[in-house]
Enzyme design. Structure first.
Site, PDB file in Angstrom:
ATOM      1  N   ASP A  67       0.822  -1.322   0.078  1.00 28.29           N
ATOM      2  CA  ASP A  67      -0.025  -0.071  -0.034  1.00 28.29           C
ATOM      3  C   ASP A  67       1.016   1.242  -0.061  1.00 28.29           C
ATOM      4  O   ASP A  67       2.071   1.069   0.076  1.00 28.29           O
ATOM      5  CB  ASP A  67      -1.046  -0.024   1.077  1.00 28.29           C
ATOM      6  CG  ASP A  67      -0.148  -0.557   2.439  1.00 28.29           C
ATOM      7  OD1 ASP A  67       0.966  -0.583   2.484  1.00 28.29           O
ATOM      8  OD2 ASP A  67      -1.070  -0.847   3.364  1.00 28.29           O
ATOM      9  N   ASP A 136      -7.244  -3.408  14.705  1.00 25.99           N
ATOM     10  CA  ASP A 136      -8.703  -3.744  14.105  1.00 25.99           C
ATOM     11  C   ASP A 136      -8.799  -4.858  13.271  1.00 25.99           C
ATOM     12  O   ASP A 136      -9.821  -5.153  12.857  1.00 25.99           O
ATOM     13  CB  ASP A 136      -9.590  -2.392  13.715  1.00 25.99           C
ATOM     14  CG  ASP A 136      -8.781  -2.139  12.430  1.00 25.99           C
ATOM     15  OD1 ASP A 136      -7.859  -2.635  12.166  1.00 25.99           O
ATOM     16  OD2 ASP A 136      -9.208  -0.921  11.923  1.00 25.99           O
ATOM     17  N   HIS A 138      -7.140  -5.319  10.517  1.00 26.59           N
ATOM     18  CA  HIS A 138      -6.743  -4.662   9.042  1.00 26.59           C
ATOM     19  C   HIS A 138      -5.431  -5.293   8.553  1.00 26.59           C
ATOM     20  O   HIS A 138      -4.571  -5.548   9.203  1.00 26.59           O
ATOM     21  CB  HIS A 138      -7.140  -3.422   8.897  1.00 26.59           C
ATOM     22  CG  HIS A 138      -5.815  -2.593   9.271  1.00 26.59           C
ATOM     23  ND1 HIS A 138      -6.105  -1.551  10.185  1.00 26.59           N
ATOM     24  CD2 HIS A 138      -4.599  -2.491   8.824  1.00 26.59           C
ATOM     25  CE1 HIS A 138      -4.831  -0.922  10.308  1.00 26.59           C
ATOM     26  NE2 HIS A 138      -4.110  -1.702   9.693  1.00 26.59           N
ATOM     27  N   GLU A 143      -9.703  -1.695   5.486  1.00 27.10           N
ATOM     28  CA  GLU A 143     -10.186  -1.384   6.610  1.00 27.10           C
ATOM     29  C   GLU A 143     -11.470  -2.356   6.984  1.00 27.10           C
ATOM     30  O   GLU A 143     -11.872  -2.965   6.276  1.00 27.10           O
ATOM     31  CB  GLU A 143     -10.795  -0.080   6.789  1.00 27.10           C
ATOM     32  CG  GLU A 143      -9.770   1.118   6.262  1.00 27.10           C
ATOM     33  CD  GLU A 143      -8.832   1.607   7.716  1.00 27.10           C
ATOM     34  OE1 GLU A 143      -8.871   0.491   8.557  1.00 27.10           O
ATOM     35  OE2 GLU A 143      -8.406   2.622   7.649  1.00 27.10           O
TER      36      GLU A 143
HETATM   37  C1  F6R Z   1       1.305  -1.521   6.296  1.00 24.92           C
HETATM   38  C2  F6R Z   1       0.409  -2.413   6.328  1.00 24.92           C
HETATM   39  C3  F6R Z   1      -0.470  -2.375   7.584  1.00 24.92           C
HETATM   40  C4  F6R Z   1       0.219  -2.504   8.857  1.00 24.92           C
HETATM   41  C5  F6R Z   1      -0.732  -2.487  10.019  1.00 24.92           C
HETATM   42  C6  F6R Z   1       0.074  -2.895  11.337  1.00 24.92           C
HETATM   43  O1  F6R Z   1       2.066  -1.604   4.824  1.00 24.92           O
HETATM   44  O2  F6R Z   1       0.035  -3.294   5.556  1.00 24.92           O
HETATM   45  O3  F6R Z   1      -1.817  -3.104   7.435  1.00 24.92           O
HETATM   46  O4  F6R Z   1       0.800  -3.749   8.981  1.00 24.92           O
HETATM   47  O5  F6R Z   1      -1.338  -1.370  10.255  1.00 24.92           O
HETATM   48  O6  F6R Z   1       1.124  -1.724  11.361  1.00 24.92           O
HETATM   49  P1  F6R Z   1       2.200  -1.846  12.585  1.00 24.92           P
HETATM   50  O7  F6R Z   1       3.157  -3.010  12.117  1.00 24.92           O
HETATM   51  O8  F6R Z   1       2.840  -0.670  12.561  1.00 24.92           O
HETATM   52  O9  F6R Z   1       1.508  -2.216  13.840  1.00 24.92           O
END
Ligand code: F6R
Length: 272
Positions: A67, A136, A138, A143
């Site tokens: 992303d 959450d 994701h 989301e």
């Molecule tokens: C980022 C991504 C997000 C993160 C998620 C957890 O490329 O795919 O889904 O993996 O938000 O973020 P962290 O690892 O910072 O807790």
């Protein structure tokens, strides 16, 4: 789903880096799906070390990131391109032309997203997709409520995600509201998925993902439909799992199998 519980973050990181390194050694022109955020950071550091000290060769590897924020150029310190350059790509011998990250400045989003999907397909598909998980549940920027069949597309971020990310942008008004993200359907087409979960802040999401129902409200739960997923986590992230004992047993047997200790598994060697 293989559930691997390690005592600490360092062991999680080592496990994930070993899996990636094994693939790169076995298939030097493999296609890796990569994630940003705090979860894969240690893994990237270990891969950099393996490149430096053990000559792990990334020269033929292709990567696709999950992303990117809309509106940020690759030189913006908050962009995911910048994150990948500074935390991995600049420190290994990867060919920059083989690193793919959604373009946050693309104006024709639909055409761009279609071309991103096409590029993944033309590269032969993703061999191993590395994933983190949001509190959450994701994955990527899918989301809660994202369609489980979704493809790479433009996504509006939830207020909670915008608030969570405000700390990186100094001010909530600077946080992009839109992102381009691989869809759940895109992720499910990867040949293997490896999810990293660290800390008890992820325990609820991990529990719902592994032991809850498949639901678009916890998009990571769609991984239950994938045939080759490993979730590696520390004790904090595992603390709500109900079938902990079973996962530990599976790992024990798996280790005996992998190290060829068939006698301890009660399997007689066939001499014929
Ligand atoms: C980022 C991504 C997000 C993160 C998620 C957890 O490329 O795919 O889904 O993996 O938000 O973020 P962290 O690892 O910072 O807790």
């Amino acid at each position: 789903m293989r559930v691997v519980i390690k005592t600490d973050a360092a062991s999680v990181t080592q496990f994930a880096a070993n899996k990636i390194a094994e693939l790169v050694r076995a298939k030097p022109d493999c296609v890796l799906g990569l994630a940003t955020g705090s979860s894969p950071l240690g893994t990237y550091q270990e891969l950099i070390r393996m490149h430096r000290d053990e000559g792990l060769d990334f020269s033929r590897v292709t990567t696709f990131n999950l992303d990117e924020y809309v509106g940020l150029s690759g030189t913006d310190p908050q962009s995911y391109r910048f994150f990948m350059q500074t935390n991995l790509f600049d420190h290994i011998n990867i060919d920059p032309a083989k690193t793919n990250i959604p373009d946050g400045r693309a104006l024709d989003f639909e055409a761009f997203c279609e071309s991103y999907e096409r590029r993944i397909e033309e590269a032969g598909g993703i061999d191993l997709q590395l994933l983190g998980i949001g509190a959450d549940g994701h994955i990527a920027f899918n989301e809660p409520g994202s369609s489980l069949g979704s493809r790479t597309r433009l996504k509006t971020l939830m207020d909670q995600t915008v608030r969570d990310n405000a700390r990186f942008f100094g001010n909530i008004d600077n946080v992009p509201r839109l992102a381009i993200t691989m869809g759940i359907g895109t992720i499910l087409e990867s040949k293997k998925c490896l999810m990293i979960a660290l800390g008890d802040g992820k325990s609820e999401a991990v529990w719902q993902t592994i032991e809850g129902p498949v639901t678009a409200q916890v998009t990571a739960s769609a991984l239950q439909l994938h045939r080759d997923v490993t979730v590696v986590m520390d004790e904090g992230a595992a603390c709500l799992l109900r079938r902990r004992e079973y996962y530990d047993n599976v790992e024990q047997w798996q280790n005996l199998l992998e190290t060829g200790q068939f006698d301890r598994l009660g399997i007689q060697k066939n001499d014929n």
